[in-house]
Motif scaffolding. Structure first.
Motif, PDB file in Angstrom:
ATOM      1  N   TRP A  31      -7.393   4.758   5.590  1.00 36.06           N
ATOM      2  CA  TRP A  31      -5.876   4.902   5.123  1.00 36.06           C
ATOM      3  C   TRP A  31      -5.853   4.057   3.753  1.00 36.06           C
ATOM      4  O   TRP A  31      -4.986   4.836   2.676  1.00 36.06           O
ATOM      5  CB  TRP A  31      -4.870   3.515   5.846  1.00 36.06           C
ATOM      6  N   SER A  32      -6.799   3.314   3.280  1.00 37.26           N
ATOM      7  CA  SER A  32      -6.523   3.084   1.736  1.00 37.26           C
ATOM      8  C   SER A  32      -7.996   2.614   1.247  1.00 37.26           C
ATOM      9  O   SER A  32      -8.480   1.410   1.676  1.00 37.26           O
ATOM     10  CB  SER A  32      -5.762   1.780   1.550  1.00 37.26           C
TER      11      SER A  32
ATOM     12  N   GLN B 167      -9.161   1.565  -1.277  1.00 38.29           N
ATOM     13  CA  GLN B 167      -9.228   0.807  -2.534  1.00 38.29           C
ATOM     14  C   GLN B 167      -9.242  -0.599  -2.035  1.00 38.29           C
ATOM     15  O   GLN B 167      -9.749  -1.756  -2.907  1.00 38.29           O
ATOM     16  CB  GLN B 167      -7.868   0.895  -3.275  1.00 38.29           C
TER      17      GLN B 167
ATOM     18  N   LYS C 252      -1.285  -0.998  -2.564  1.00 34.38           N
ATOM     19  CA  LYS C 252      -2.547  -0.392  -3.508  1.00 34.38           C
ATOM     20  C   LYS C 252      -2.152   1.003  -3.892  1.00 34.38           C
ATOM     21  O   LYS C 252      -2.481   1.401  -4.921  1.00 34.38           O
ATOM     22  CB  LYS C 252      -3.787  -0.455  -2.572  1.00 34.38           C
ATOM     23  N   LYS C 253      -1.390   1.761  -2.722  1.00 37.26           N
ATOM     24  CA  LYS C 253      -0.959   3.236  -3.222  1.00 37.26           C
ATOM     25  C   LYS C 253      -0.082   3.338  -4.025  1.00 37.26           C
ATOM     26  O   LYS C 253       0.066   4.050  -4.877  1.00 37.26           O
ATOM     27  CB  LYS C 253      -0.702   3.966  -1.872  1.00 37.26           C
TER      28      LYS C 253
ATOM     29  N   LEU D 127      -0.556   2.784  -7.767  1.00 37.21           N
ATOM     30  CA  LEU D 127      -1.353   4.019  -8.768  1.00 37.21           C
ATOM     31  C   LEU D 127       0.115   5.148  -9.169  1.00 37.21           C
ATOM     32  O   LEU D 127      -0.259   6.134 -10.102  1.00 37.21           O
ATOM     33  CB  LEU D 127      -1.849   5.129  -7.408  1.00 37.21           C
TER      34      LEU D 127
END
Length: 367
Positions: free
Chosen positions: A49-50, A52, A131-132, A135
């Protein structure tokens, strides 16, 4: 040794107590390793999913709740094999015995551990989305995530409160409460009218997006930068650096001016000249002002410099122009440059603005 192990204390043999203590000590020793292992397995299932997010962030969120959950489940499974001592099973209140109270406390602790894990999972999902959102340049996405994180946490707390009521007072009370809510729904909605309207207003703000976090807005007499959009209200940092809380209902219902969405800034200047200014000098000054405004690259076409009105004492000149420079030091510098240029034009043509002096004439009354 067998005689000691089989000795009955409080309706249970000594060996059962030793087994309970040994199991709890063993689980206490390995619970961290097991919790880390379970969290690591869960992380591998959701890491796509992430990418990062580091594994340690996920593990740190779930480690303590999983440790307490594992220890509590082990205790409950082990203690279930015990016989509750009859000598301790006394009546505490009404028909409730000490065994009933003990079972209730264990059920409450188990429910709390489940709620704790659910809250940490919500935090992890919010962390993934943050986190997304980092961006992108839109700060509203981050505020949107915080909003729904708090919203779902509130739902979990409500569900936990219902579970606690069911454990403490039985399912009958929960049914009565639900029935009572059905009967008094109108009264409850009326009492919570403002809160419900503000909550609906927050949804409208997030989906319609009339403004975002970081925008400079003006609503009623308040103007400032939006710092936070919450479940009930919006926080604005005003020009005076005060922190104003405005209900979301007001942010939606009032006429709101989003100054950050302006594409141009309009500047309007009013200049008064002395009424004794000769017409030829006034005409030449107007022409020079038009050249001054037109030669500035930051001023758009379509500006206005004209004689707007006159009185017996003054000539009134209006200067109106638009610029792409919205605000800040560059905008102030533009206004200063235009003002100084106009002052120089007036000085070149020896044109003065009307003064406030008063002439006093003394007359000799003796003659």
């Amino acid at each position: 040794m067998n005689e000691f192990l089989n000795k009955v204390i409080l309706d249970n043999p000594v060996k059962d107590y030793l087994i309970l203590i040994g199991v709890l000590l063993f689980v206490s020793f390995i619970k961290r390793f097991i919790s880390k292992g379970v969290a690591a397995v869960l992380f591998r299932l959701v890491k796509h999913w992430s990418p990062q997010i580091a594994e340690k962030d996920f593990v740190n969120l779930l480690l303590r709740p999983l440790e307490y959950f594992l220890l509590l489940v082990t205790f409950m499974l082990t203690i279930d094999q015990f016989t509750f001592p009859g000598i301790l099973n006394i009546h505490i209140y009404n028909k409730a015995t000490l065994q009933d109270i003990t079972n209730t406390l264990l059920a409450l602790a188990f429910s709390m551990s489940i709620i704790w894990i659910m809250l940490r999972l919500i935090d992890f999902i919010a962390l993934v989305l943050e986190k997304k959102a980092d961006l992108t340049e839109d700060k509203t996405d981050n505020q949107f995530i915080i909003f729904f994180r708090d919203f779902f946490k509130a739902i979990v707390f409500i569900m936990g409160a219902i579970a606690f009521i069911r454990i403490l007072f039985g399912p009958s009370l929960v049914e009565k409460i639900i029935a009572g809510l059905g009967i008094g729904a109108a009264a409850l909605a009326l009492a919570a009218k403002e809160s419900i309207e503000n909550l609906i207003g927050s949804f409208i703000i997030f989906f319609d997006k009339p403004f975002r976090v970081g925008d400079n807005v003006k609503v009623d007499s308040w103007q400032g930068t939006v710092e936070k959009i919450g479940l009930r209200s919006t926080r604005i940092r005003t020009l005076e650096k005060t922190y104003v809380t405005v209900p979301n209902k007001k942010m939606v219902d009032s006429i709101l001016d989003n100054l950050s969405l302006r594409t141009q800034q309009r500047v309007s200047l009013r200049l008064e000249l002395g009424g004794d200014t000769p017409a030829d000098k006034l005409l030449q000054a107007l022409q020079d002002m038009r050249k001054l405004i037109g030669s500035n690259q930051n001023i758009l076409e379509g500006f206005v410099v004209n004689l707007n009105e006159f009185t017996k004492d003054t000539f009134v000149i209006q200067i109106i122009f638009n610029t792409y420079i919205i605000e800040g030091s560059q905008y102030n510098a533009l206004r200063e440059a235009v003002s100084l240029g106009i002052i120089k034009v007036l000085a070149d043509h020896n044109i003065k603005m009307p003064g406030t002096s008063t002439n006093v004439v003394l007359t000799d009354m003796r003659n």
